[in-house]
Write a protein that holds these residues in place. Sequence first.
Motif, PDB file in Angstrom:
ATOM      1  N   PRO A  45       1.285  -0.913  -0.109  1.00 27.80           N
ATOM      2  CA  PRO A  45      -0.194   0.323   0.149  1.00 27.80           C
ATOM      3  C   PRO A  45       1.135   1.472  -0.028  1.00 27.80           C
ATOM      4  O   PRO A  45       2.000   0.754   0.914  1.00 27.80           O
ATOM      5  CB  PRO A  45      -0.785  -0.046   1.892  1.00 27.80           C
ATOM      6  CG  PRO A  45      -0.003  -1.109   2.304  1.00 27.80           C
ATOM      7  CD  PRO A  45       1.000  -1.751   0.918  1.00 27.80           C
ATOM      8  N   LEU A  46       0.357   2.158  -0.718  1.00 32.16           N
ATOM      9  CA  LEU A  46       0.991   3.607  -0.542  1.00 32.16           C
ATOM     10  C   LEU A  46       0.695   4.472   0.505  1.00 32.16           C
ATOM     11  O   LEU A  46       0.029   4.777   1.173  1.00 32.16           O
ATOM     12  CB  LEU A  46       1.072   4.300  -2.156  1.00 32.16           C
ATOM     13  CG  LEU A  46       1.614   3.425  -3.383  1.00 32.16           C
ATOM     14  CD1 LEU A  46       1.365   4.044  -4.018  1.00 32.16           C
ATOM     15  CD2 LEU A  46       2.945   3.381  -3.416  1.00 32.16           C
ATOM     16  N   GLU A  47       1.537   5.606   1.028  1.00 30.40           N
ATOM     17  CA  GLU A  47       1.855   6.305   1.922  1.00 30.40           C
ATOM     18  C   GLU A  47       0.586   7.772   1.492  1.00 30.40           C
ATOM     19  O   GLU A  47      -0.769   7.617   2.421  1.00 30.40           O
ATOM     20  CB  GLU A  47       2.975   7.043   2.756  1.00 30.40           C
ATOM     21  CG  GLU A  47       3.483   5.502   3.195  1.00 30.40           C
ATOM     22  CD  GLU A  47       3.128   4.597   4.123  1.00 30.40           C
ATOM     23  OE1 GLU A  47       2.472   5.350   4.930  1.00 30.40           O
ATOM     24  OE2 GLU A  47       2.888   3.407   4.102  1.00 30.40           O
ATOM     25  N   ASN A  48       1.222   7.797   0.664  1.00 29.20           N
ATOM     26  CA  ASN A  48      -0.170   9.188  -0.052  1.00 29.20           C
ATOM     27  C   ASN A  48       0.087   9.061  -1.759  1.00 29.20           C
ATOM     28  O   ASN A  48       1.251   8.470  -2.048  1.00 29.20           O
ATOM     29  CB  ASN A  48       0.120   9.998   0.919  1.00 29.20           C
ATOM     30  CG  ASN A  48      -0.515  11.647   0.705  1.00 29.20           C
ATOM     31  OD1 ASN A  48      -1.553  11.377   0.102  1.00 29.20           O
ATOM     32  ND2 ASN A  48      -0.663  12.082   1.970  1.00 29.20           N
ATOM     33  N   ALA A  49      -0.327  10.354  -2.521  1.00 29.08           N
ATOM     34  CA  ALA A  49       0.024  10.585  -2.910  1.00 29.08           C
ATOM     35  C   ALA A  49      -0.174  12.802  -3.717  1.00 29.08           C
ATOM     36  O   ALA A  49      -1.234  12.549  -2.906  1.00 29.08           O
ATOM     37  CB  ALA A  49      -0.250  10.550  -4.173  1.00 29.08           C
ATOM     38  N   GLU A  50       0.788  12.680  -4.748  1.00 26.26           N
ATOM     39  CA  GLU A  50       1.028  14.190  -4.844  1.00 26.26           C
ATOM     40  C   GLU A  50      -0.259  14.214  -5.924  1.00 26.26           C
ATOM     41  O   GLU A  50      -0.088  14.201  -7.012  1.00 26.26           O
ATOM     42  CB  GLU A  50       1.611  15.213  -5.308  1.00 26.26           C
ATOM     43  CG  GLU A  50       2.414  14.712  -3.632  1.00 26.26           C
ATOM     44  CD  GLU A  50       3.680  15.346  -3.843  1.00 26.26           C
ATOM     45  OE1 GLU A  50       4.278  15.949  -5.284  1.00 26.26           O
ATOM     46  OE2 GLU A  50       4.480  15.492  -3.428  1.00 26.26           O
ATOM     47  N   ILE A  98      -4.035   3.542 -11.329  1.00 26.17           N
ATOM     48  CA  ILE A  98      -4.249   2.484 -10.247  1.00 26.17           C
ATOM     49  C   ILE A  98      -2.523   2.652 -10.092  1.00 26.17           C
ATOM     50  O   ILE A  98      -2.023   2.507 -11.230  1.00 26.17           O
ATOM     51  CB  ILE A  98      -4.951   0.891 -10.793  1.00 26.17           C
ATOM     52  CG1 ILE A  98      -6.192   1.641 -11.380  1.00 26.17           C
ATOM     53  CG2 ILE A  98      -4.749   0.104  -9.382  1.00 26.17           C
ATOM     54  CD1 ILE A  98      -7.061   0.279 -12.142  1.00 26.17           C
ATOM     55  N   VAL A  99      -2.326   2.142  -8.545  1.00 25.37           N
ATOM     56  CA  VAL A  99      -1.029   2.574  -8.569  1.00 25.37           C
ATOM     57  C   VAL A  99      -0.503   1.541  -6.938  1.00 25.37           C
ATOM     58  O   VAL A  99      -1.451   1.577  -6.523  1.00 25.37           O
ATOM     59  CB  VAL A  99      -0.520   3.837  -7.986  1.00 25.37           C
ATOM     60  CG1 VAL A  99      -0.270   5.096  -9.091  1.00 25.37           C
ATOM     61  CG2 VAL A  99      -1.336   4.181  -7.047  1.00 25.37           C
ATOM     62  N   ALA A 100       0.268   0.872  -7.212  1.00 22.28           N
ATOM     63  CA  ALA A 100       1.124   0.243  -5.300  1.00 22.28           C
ATOM     64  C   ALA A 100       2.672   0.127  -5.575  1.00 22.28           C
ATOM     65  O   ALA A 100       3.011   0.347  -6.348  1.00 22.28           O
ATOM     66  CB  ALA A 100       0.571  -1.436  -5.378  1.00 22.28           C
TER      67      ALA A 100
END
Length: 161
Positions: A71-76, A110-112
């Motif tokens: 899981p990612l922490e955040n995104a800009e 969609i990202v990971a």
Amino acid sequence: MRRVATALALAAATALAATGCAKDDQTVRTGGPGEEPTKKQTRFEKRAEVIENTWPERLKPLDGRPDEMLPLENAERPDPDSRTLTVIVGHGNCDKDWGAHLHETEDLVIVAGWKKEDKNVEFCTEQLVTDKVKLKLDEKFGDRTIVDAATGRQLPHEKAE
């Protein structure tokens, strides 16, 4: 005699293929002659396909924290005209490498995250480190939704500074 030997060789090869002695990472050929074989989908690609086909239905998060899909922490949140997305990847202090996966649709990005442990480190604290990873988009970001493949949820995002 040659025909019999050839027929026996073909039968043996067919029997071996049918018993599942092939490797797990082999490619599968689809389509007709002259077309490129398609490669086996990664865990991320399979998950992205499920999200693409079911969104906005909520999905269960993945069990555990597999190194190939974190899981990612955040995104800009990028400017709508931008072709770059910056995500915040969490990984261990002693990991050798890390990065992010990306799959785009008309409505979703969609990202990971992913990481590779350094097998040469004998002792390491289990401290979380976060790093920014820039991903190049094929299309302008527009008003698409960012989805974390590991959690199956819309990723919180903040305006880039």
